[in-house]
Structures are given as structure tokens and as C-alpha cells.
Design a protein around this motif. Structure first.
Motif, PDB file in Angstrom:
ATOM      1  N   CYS A 197       0.839  -1.190   0.000  1.00 23.93           N
ATOM      2  CA  CYS A 197       0.000   0.000   0.000  1.00 23.93           C
ATOM      3  C   CYS A 197       0.880   1.248   0.000  1.00 23.93           C
ATOM      4  CB  CYS A 197      -0.984   0.014   1.168  1.00 23.93           C
ATOM      5  SG  CYS A 197      -0.239   0.087   2.784  1.00 23.93           S
TER       6      CYS A 197
ATOM      7  N   GLU B 179       3.609   5.676  12.662  1.00 21.77           N
ATOM      8  CA  GLU B 179       2.304   6.115  12.145  1.00 21.77           C
ATOM      9  C   GLU B 179       1.994   5.422  10.822  1.00 21.77           C
ATOM     10  OE1 GLU B 179      -1.295   7.939  11.397  1.00 21.77           O
ATOM     11  OE2 GLU B 179      -0.197   7.802  13.281  1.00 21.77           O
TER      12      GLU B 179
ATOM     13  N   THR C 258       3.084   2.546   9.757  1.00 21.06           N
ATOM     14  CA  THR C 258       2.806   1.135  10.014  1.00 21.06           C
ATOM     15  C   THR C 258       1.380   0.953  10.521  1.00 21.06           C
ATOM     16  OG1 THR C 258       5.139   0.677  10.462  1.00 21.06           O
ATOM     17  CG2 THR C 258       3.525  -0.892  11.336  1.00 21.06           C
ATOM     18  N   ARG C 259       0.940   1.798  11.441  1.00 21.61           N
ATOM     19  CA  ARG C 259      -0.448   1.707  11.945  1.00 21.61           C
ATOM     20  C   ARG C 259      -1.446   1.881  10.811  1.00 21.61           C
ATOM     21  NH1 ARG C 259       1.420   4.483  16.555  1.00 21.61           N
ATOM     22  NH2 ARG C 259       0.832   6.469  15.669  1.00 21.61           N
ATOM     23  N   ARG C 260      -1.200   2.865   9.936  1.00 21.07           N
ATOM     24  CA  ARG C 260      -2.129   3.109   8.829  1.00 21.07           C
ATOM     25  C   ARG C 260      -2.122   1.953   7.827  1.00 21.07           C
ATOM     26  NH1 ARG C 260      -0.391   8.606   6.717  1.00 21.07           N
ATOM     27  NH2 ARG C 260      -1.995   8.205   5.182  1.00 21.07           N
TER      28      ARG C 260
ATOM     29  N   VAL D 117      -1.448  -1.252   8.523  1.00 18.85           N
ATOM     30  CA  VAL D 117      -2.146  -2.377   9.154  1.00 18.85           C
ATOM     31  C   VAL D 117      -3.653  -2.140   9.112  1.00 18.85           C
ATOM     32  CG1 VAL D 117      -2.508  -3.581  11.350  1.00 18.85           C
ATOM     33  CG2 VAL D 117      -0.176  -3.087  10.556  1.00 18.85           C
ATOM     34  N   THR D 118      -4.091  -0.906   9.307  1.00 19.66           N
ATOM     35  CA  THR D 118      -5.523  -0.583   9.200  1.00 19.66           C
ATOM     36  C   THR D 118      -6.027  -0.868   7.786  1.00 19.66           C
ATOM     37  OG1 THR D 118      -5.368   1.094  10.931  1.00 19.66           O
ATOM     38  CG2 THR D 118      -7.223   1.285   9.414  1.00 19.66           C
ATOM     39  N   ALA D 119      -5.238  -0.499   6.766  1.00 22.04           N
ATOM     40  CA  ALA D 119      -5.624  -0.778   5.371  1.00 22.04           C
ATOM     41  C   ALA D 119      -5.695  -2.282   5.131  1.00 22.04           C
ATOM     42  CB  ALA D 119      -4.639  -0.122   4.409  1.00 22.04           C
TER      43      ALA D 119
ATOM     44  N   GLU E 130      -6.292  -4.647   7.421  1.00 22.17           N
ATOM     45  CA  GLU E 130      -7.437  -5.183   8.160  1.00 22.17           C
ATOM     46  C   GLU E 130      -8.764  -4.831   7.507  1.00 22.17           C
ATOM     47  OE1 GLU E 130      -6.586  -3.820  12.120  1.00 22.17           O
ATOM     48  OE2 GLU E 130      -5.232  -5.520  12.476  1.00 22.17           O
ATOM     49  N   ALA E 131      -8.813  -3.741   6.749  1.00 27.71           N
ATOM     50  CA  ALA E 131     -10.045  -3.352   6.062  1.00 27.71           C
ATOM     51  C   ALA E 131     -10.472  -4.397   5.032  1.00 27.71           C
ATOM     52  CB  ALA E 131      -9.874  -1.989   5.388  1.00 27.71           C
ATOM     53  N   HIS E 132      -9.538  -5.206   4.563  1.00 25.94           N
ATOM     54  CA  HIS E 132      -9.881  -6.258   3.605  1.00 25.94           C
ATOM     55  C   HIS E 132     -10.592  -7.426   4.288  1.00 25.94           C
ATOM     56  CE1 HIS E 132      -8.019  -4.683  -0.063  1.00 25.94           C
ATOM     57  NE2 HIS E 132      -7.225  -4.056   0.785  1.00 25.94           N
TER      58      HIS E 132
END
Length: 98
Positions: free
Chosen positions: A48, A60, A62-64, A66-68, A70-72
Motif C-alpha cells: 500500500c 504512524e 505502520t499503523r495506517r 495495518v488498518t488498510a 485489516e479493512a480487507h
């Protein structure tokens, strides 16, 4: 961002959805992220691209990422995360006088 991981406890519906897309080549870096994986559905690479502000750091980003990921919605385990900050890459132009 590149996240390498393994799928963990996929449902039959998850497996069917992933296998339906398994042969599509998607190695692009996008904000939503793209997966590459083999038909065995064991390991994956998630790529991503995240726009960064002037003060954003690796934590920051890395957190974003991982959020992307997990959205899958696919259950997974993260093995490794790699961050490339494009603000730090220098481009050398051929033929320029120094």
C-alpha cells in the motif's frame, strides 16, 4: 509499505473469494492496498501507498498500513513490515553537470 504475512483461519467464503482473484496480477502500490499470494493461500504480500505529512514517521505509517490491511477482512498474521519513505529517496539525473 509492504507487509508480509500468512493467512490464518480463512473461512470457505474467504478462500473462494481469494482463489477467484488468485491469477490476477496486482503488485501495485495503492492507498487501498493490493495482495499478492499463491493458490495455496498460505503466505501473502500486501502493498500500500500512504500519503505522509511532514511529521509522519514509520510508526504512524505502520499503523495506517495495518488498518488498510485489516479493512480487507481476511484473518492474518503479520510476519514483517517494510517502510520506504519516498521523501528520503534521491533521484540522480543522467547527464547533469555537477
Amino acid at each position: 509499505m509492504t507487509i508480509r504475512g500468512t493467512f490464518d483461519g480463512l473461512s470457505e467464503a474467504d478462500r473462494a473469494g481469494l482463489l477467484a482473484d488468485a491469477d490476477a496480477f496486482r503488485a501495485a502500490f495503492t492507498e487501498a492496498g493490493t495482495f499478492t499470494y499463491d493458490r495455496g493461500l498460505s503466505a501473502f504480500t500486501f502493498r500500500c501507498q500512504l500519503p505522509a505529512g511532514p511529521d509522519d514517521g514509520e510508526e504512524e505509517a505502520t499503523r495506517r498500513a495495518v488498518t488498510a490491511l485489516e479493512a480487507h477482512g481476511y484473518p492474518h498474521r503479520i510476519l514483517r513490515v517494510a517502510v520506504t519513505d519516498l521523501r528520503e529517496i534521491k533521484i540522480r539525473r543522467k547527464g547533469r553537470a555537477r
